[in-house]
Design a protein around this motif. Structure first.
Motif, PDB file in Angstrom:
ATOM      1  N   UNK A 123       0.838  -1.201   0.000  1.00  0.00           N
ATOM      2  CA  UNK A 123       0.000   0.000   0.000  1.00  0.00           C
ATOM      3  C   UNK A 123       0.871   1.249   0.000  1.00  0.00           C
ATOM      4  N   UNK A 124       1.923   1.223   0.795  1.00  0.00           N
ATOM      5  CA  UNK A 124       2.841   2.356   0.837  1.00  0.00           C
ATOM      6  C   UNK A 124       3.486   2.613  -0.522  1.00  0.00           C
ATOM      7  N   UNK A 125       3.884   1.546  -1.194  1.00  0.00           N
ATOM      8  CA  UNK A 125       4.606   1.696  -2.460  1.00  0.00           C
ATOM      9  C   UNK A 125       3.698   2.127  -3.606  1.00  0.00           C
ATOM     10  N   UNK A 126       2.416   1.720  -3.568  1.00  0.00           N
ATOM     11  CA  UNK A 126       1.510   1.993  -4.695  1.00  0.00           C
ATOM     12  C   UNK A 126       0.454   3.048  -4.384  1.00  0.00           C
ATOM     13  N   UNK A 127       0.172   3.283  -3.101  1.00  0.00           N
ATOM     14  CA  UNK A 127      -0.915   4.181  -2.730  1.00  0.00           C
ATOM     15  C   UNK A 127      -2.286   3.557  -2.911  1.00  0.00           C
ATOM     16  N   UNK A 128      -2.318   2.257  -3.246  1.00  0.00           N
ATOM     17  CA  UNK A 128      -3.586   1.560  -3.476  1.00  0.00           C
ATOM     18  C   UNK A 128      -3.882   0.619  -2.307  1.00  0.00           C
ATOM     19  N   UNK A 129      -4.990   0.894  -1.623  1.00  0.00           N
ATOM     20  CA  UNK A 129      -5.379   0.060  -0.485  1.00  0.00           C
ATOM     21  C   UNK A 129      -6.383  -0.991  -0.969  1.00  0.00           C
ATOM     22  N   UNK A 130      -6.086  -2.263  -0.702  1.00  0.00           N
ATOM     23  CA  UNK A 130      -6.968  -3.361  -1.081  1.00  0.00           C
ATOM     24  C   UNK A 130      -7.420  -4.106   0.163  1.00  0.00           C
ATOM     25  N   UNK A 131      -8.305  -5.077  -0.024  1.00  0.00           N
ATOM     26  CA  UNK A 131      -8.719  -5.897   1.117  1.00  0.00           C
ATOM     27  C   UNK A 131      -7.525  -6.665   1.690  1.00  0.00           C
ATOM     28  N   UNK A 132      -6.510  -6.936   0.850  1.00  0.00           N
ATOM     29  CA  UNK A 132      -5.324  -7.644   1.324  1.00  0.00           C
ATOM     30  C   UNK A 132      -4.460  -6.757   2.236  1.00  0.00           C
ATOM     31  N   UNK A 133      -4.679  -5.436   2.174  1.00  0.00           N
ATOM     32  CA  UNK A 133      -3.976  -4.536   3.101  1.00  0.00           C
ATOM     33  C   UNK A 133      -4.495  -4.733   4.523  1.00  0.00           C
TER      34      UNK A 133
ATOM     35  N   UNK B  65       2.486 -15.692   8.657  1.00  0.00           N
ATOM     36  CA  UNK B  65       3.503 -15.399   7.651  1.00  0.00           C
ATOM     37  C   UNK B  65       2.866 -15.190   6.282  1.00  0.00           C
ATOM     38  N   UNK B  66       1.849 -15.997   5.971  1.00  0.00           N
ATOM     39  CA  UNK B  66       1.139 -15.828   4.704  1.00  0.00           C
ATOM     40  C   UNK B  66       0.453 -14.462   4.645  1.00  0.00           C
ATOM     41  N   UNK B  67      -0.107 -14.027   5.774  1.00  0.00           N
ATOM     42  CA  UNK B  67      -0.768 -12.716   5.824  1.00  0.00           C
ATOM     43  C   UNK B  67       0.229 -11.576   5.617  1.00  0.00           C
ATOM     44  N   UNK B  68       1.475 -11.804   6.008  1.00  0.00           N
ATOM     45  CA  UNK B  68       2.508 -10.771   5.924  1.00  0.00           C
ATOM     46  C   UNK B  68       3.299 -10.829   4.621  1.00  0.00           C
ATOM     47  N   UNK B  69       2.839 -11.605   3.672  1.00  0.00           N
ATOM     48  CA  UNK B  69       3.534 -11.717   2.385  1.00  0.00           C
ATOM     49  C   UNK B  69       3.644 -10.338   1.758  1.00  0.00           C
ATOM     50  N   UNK B  70       4.808 -10.013   1.184  1.00  0.00           N
ATOM     51  CA  UNK B  70       5.011  -8.703   0.580  1.00  0.00           C
ATOM     52  C   UNK B  70       4.132  -8.486  -0.647  1.00  0.00           C
TER      53      UNK B  70
ATOM     54  N   UNK C  64      -3.720 -14.723   1.757  1.00  0.00           N
ATOM     55  CA  UNK C  64      -5.064 -15.311   1.739  1.00  0.00           C
ATOM     56  C   UNK C  64      -6.110 -14.219   1.927  1.00  0.00           C
ATOM     57  N   UNK C  65      -7.344 -14.520   1.604  1.00  0.00           N
ATOM     58  CA  UNK C  65      -8.436 -13.602   1.920  1.00  0.00           C
ATOM     59  C   UNK C  65      -8.782 -13.759   3.396  1.00  0.00           C
ATOM     60  N   UNK C  66      -9.530 -12.793   3.946  1.00  0.00           N
ATOM     61  CA  UNK C  66      -9.912 -12.905   5.355  1.00  0.00           C
ATOM     62  C   UNK C  66     -10.873 -14.074   5.558  1.00  0.00           C
TER      63      UNK C  66
END
Length: 736
Positions: free
Chosen positions: A580-590, A658-663, A669-671
């Motif tokens: 999100x920081x690098x692209x400015x695009x916030x997704x559900x994965x954020x 760890x999967x949730x913290x993937x770069x 994964x989805x929530x």
């Protein structure tokens, strides 16, 4: 001619009497003006006229052009406010407006004066509510320096194809603005970088960049174009101040103020015997300077229609600290009233009804004024444009909220933050509620306030804090929630408490509930909702230690087919999605990334950011990934997790975190998937048998040290380094 002279003498005598009757502002025999600036005590000009050296004013020049300087911080003073606003009787933090220099980068033509300000250890700090942070320049990334772990700043560029909000003057094209600065900021410096990292390298393109803090009200009223900052040398900034109990003078002043019924004081600590600092203002119904003898004078509410609910001035009787809506008695009025009464007994019921109707109409008019000012029209527009409301937003009256909170007593305060104060209240039927009262109504806070109402009106979930309604008819807007008694998850993980310890089973249950709530927001709400500020301080625990997701001020509701929202980067350091920081695009994965940090907090008991860890591992996500890479997972676990949890289950949860913290957000994964896997582990712990279908994906993967970084060219340590220089506002509001 003689009569004329007598009248002049009479008017002069009357003016002298009125001047003598005016309440004092400064100490006796001390100057109270410097040019056109009033100097109220504890500030003062000359020996024995100020409380201590921090409040000494030196007046330079003569007449109306004289300038006041606060010698302790070497700044010119433009304005000093010490008490409440008489027209509203609303407490205003004591402030002083001073002139501070602008800051510019080393590549500017005139780079001799960098313009930093340091008022550390003084009783002054930059007001987080009255000031805005603005930066000007192309290829510009600017942040306030030396406030780790908080991150605050903004970015601007000059590309022709940039999408900018034309209604906002500094929305990213050559100029960016953020309206909420960190609390308790006493040193102001700025670090400038290029948005294009290659330009920061030797030989890259260099450009001149500017930044400054400025009084938001001054910016609005002066209508100055911030992009012309290169022609400014100084800008006005608002400092808040308090009186520290560090010498005999402040002790004496405190004892002088203590117990005075026309003075109200606030303290840095709820316990008045051990507080560190204090500030005072004239109590409701009074105005003036509370710090001097006789400084608070009674307000005549009858002279201002906004301060009384009486039918007219003739019906209003001023009293000490208040007023009565009763006709003042005089011989003439007594005769008139008696005559009218004797003739109009038959019309009395109709007259009384008319009086009540006029009084009610006046109250309604005032409430409409507050309703409009507090964003009521905006709220109606937002709610009307949102389909399928789950629940209607109830509007409460100020009268019932005052009764519920004992007139917003300080004893009822259960939390304070950057956006507001939270009070504990009780309805007449015994139901306990929480009431969030905004600190100040500006554009940013009002938008967060309205946004939270709109978002929560769409949500009906047992693990999301329930909004009961709001009140818009008061000076500042109020939000009413269900009361959550056991504080925040952060407190239970990181602070010592004598309550119930968080066992492995409780931690797993809380993780399941948070994941379920976020899955609902992303997939099951009437429109998908991105929370955008998931952190342990925004997770509340009820009487049965059930998790409740709170604080939706910055949340976004998106269209069903929308994959992301593009916004100025904002969030809380330690929880922020690097993508999100690098692209400015916030997704559900954020949101998934932020949840991953909370999951690691539950596993390790470590804070999301800690200066006690090595520089490489200050960020908890980096520390966690590196520990797994080095096969030290069980060395960093919380004691209760290591002792109580099943080893295999712990590995599964760690792998999931760890999967949730993937770069790469696409690899997270989805929530919904996260919630299902956590439920499977919980079900196994509860029933003593595994749900293989639900856990197949997790168990089929070993803990591969390179897994989290497999699709990125940057390591977690590099990401941590970039995040340490990221610019964004920290989310400072403390949840209910």
């Amino acid at each position: 001619m003689a009569v004329h002279l007598v009248m002049q003498a009479f008017m002069l005598l009357l003016a002298c009497e009125l001047a003598e009757a005016a309440p004092p502002i400064a100490k006796p025999n001390c100057k109270s003006w410097c040019g056109n600036l009033q100097i109220p005590y504890p500030f003062g000009i000359g020996p024995d006229c100020y409380l201590d050296k921090w409040f000494e004013i030196v007046c330079k020049g003569t007449g109306g052009s004289a300038q006041a300087f606060l010698t302790s911080i070497d700044k010119e003073v433009r304005q000093i406010i010490i008490s409440n606003n008489p027209s509203t009787n609303r407490f205003i933090e004591p402030i002083v407006q001073v002139q501070v220099p602008t800051i510019y980068s080393k590549y500017c033509k005139y780079a001799g004066n960098h313009g930093t300000v340091n008022i550390t250890r003084s009783p002054f700090h930059f007001s987080p509510y009255h000031n805005a942070f603005i930066s000007v320049g192309c290829d510009n990334s600017a942040k306030i320096a030396n406030i780790f772990p908080q991150i605050f700043g903004c970015e601007s560029d000059c590309k022709k194809d940039m999408k900018v909000d034309k209604e906002v003057e500094c929305s990213g094209f050559n100029c960016c603005e953020l309206t909420n600065i960190p609390s308790n900021l006493q040193a102001f410096d700025v670090e400038f970088r290029s948005r294009n990292k290659s330009n920061d390298e030797e030989g890259g393109k260099k450009s001149c960049k500017y930044a400054f803090l400025a009084d938001k009200e001054w910016l609005e009223k002066s209508k100055r174009d911030p992009s012309s900052v290169q022609y400014w040398e100084y800008v006005p900034v608002v400092l808040e101040w308090a009186i520290f109990r560090w010498n005999n003078n402040s002790h004496e002043l405190f004892h002088f103020l203590k117990g005075r019924r026309n003075v109200s004081c606030s303290f840095s600590d709820e316990h008045k015997d051990y507080f560190y600092s204090f500030s005072c203002h004239c109590a409701t119904g009074y105005k003036g300077n509370p710090y001097v003898e006789g400084g608070c004078e009674d307000i005549n509410e009858c002279e201002d229609d906004l301060l009384n609910y009486c039918k007219s001035k003739l019906d209003c009787e001023n009293t000490e600290g208040g007023y009565n809506c009763e006709k003042r008695k005089s011989k003439l009025k007594t005769v008139i009233v008696g005559f009218v009464t004797s003739l109009g007994v038959l019309f009395l019921p109709a007259t009384w009804v008319l009086y009540k109707l006029i009084k009610k109409k006046k109250k309604i008019k005032l409430k409409k004024k507050f309703f409009k000012k507090n964003g009521g029209l905006l709220l109606q527009q937002q709610l009307s444009s949102t389909k399928n409301n789950v629940q209607n937003t109830k509007l409460f009256s100020s009268k019932e909220l005052e009764k519920a909170t004992d007139h917003f007593s300080k004893d009822r305060i259960i939390g304070k933050g950057g956006q507001g104060t939270v009070y504990k209240g009780m309805w007449s039927d015994g139901q306990i509620i929480a009431i969030k009262k905004c600190n100040i109504v500006d554009k940013a806070n009002l938008e967060h306030f309205i946004n939270e109402i709109v978002i929560l009106s769409q949500i009906n979930h047992r693990n999301v804090v329930k909004l009961l309604g709001c009140c818009l008819e008061t000076e500042v807007p109020l939000l009413i929630y269900e009361f959550i008694p056991n504080g925040t998850l952060f407190q239970y993980i990181h602070e010592e408490n004598e309550g119930v310890p968080l066992t492995w089973a409780m931690r797993l249950k809380i993780a399941v509930e948070i994941a379920g709530a976020l899955s609902y927001l992303h997939s099951a709400a009437s429109l998908p909702i991105y929370h955008r500020d998931i952190k342990s301080t925004n997770i509340l625990l009820d009487e049965k230690y059930r998790a409740k997701v709170a604080d939706f001020g910055t949340s976004k509701m998106v269209k069903i087919d929308q994959t992301h929202v593009t916004t100025l980067v904002q969030g809380t350091f330690g929880y922020l999605d690097p993508e999100y920081f690098q692209t400015g695009q916030f997704t559900e994965k954020s949101d998934v990334y932020s949840f991953g940090v909370v999951l690691v907090e539950l596993l390790t008991g470590e804070k999301p950011v800690s200066s006690t860890r090595s520089e490489e591992g200050r960020s908890l996500s980096t520390y966690f990934i590196l520990s797994m890479k080095e096969n030290h997972l069980f060395d960093i676990l919380d004691d209760c997790v290591r002792k109580e949890g099943d080893k295999e289950d712990i590995i599964i949860v760690a792998n999931l975190a760890k999967k949730c913290l993937h770069l790469n957000g696409k690899e997270r994964p989805t929530m919904g998937e996260v919630a299902m896997e956590l439920q499977g582990i919980q079900k196994k712990d509860t029933n003593g048998q595994e749900n293989y279908e639900e856990l197949h994906n997790v168990r089929s993967k070993e803990i591969d040290p390179s897994y989290a970084c497999s699709t990125s060219t940057q390591s977690y340590s590099e990401i941590a380094s970039s995040l340490s220089s990221i610019v964004l506002p920290s989310s400072s509001f403390k949840s209910l």
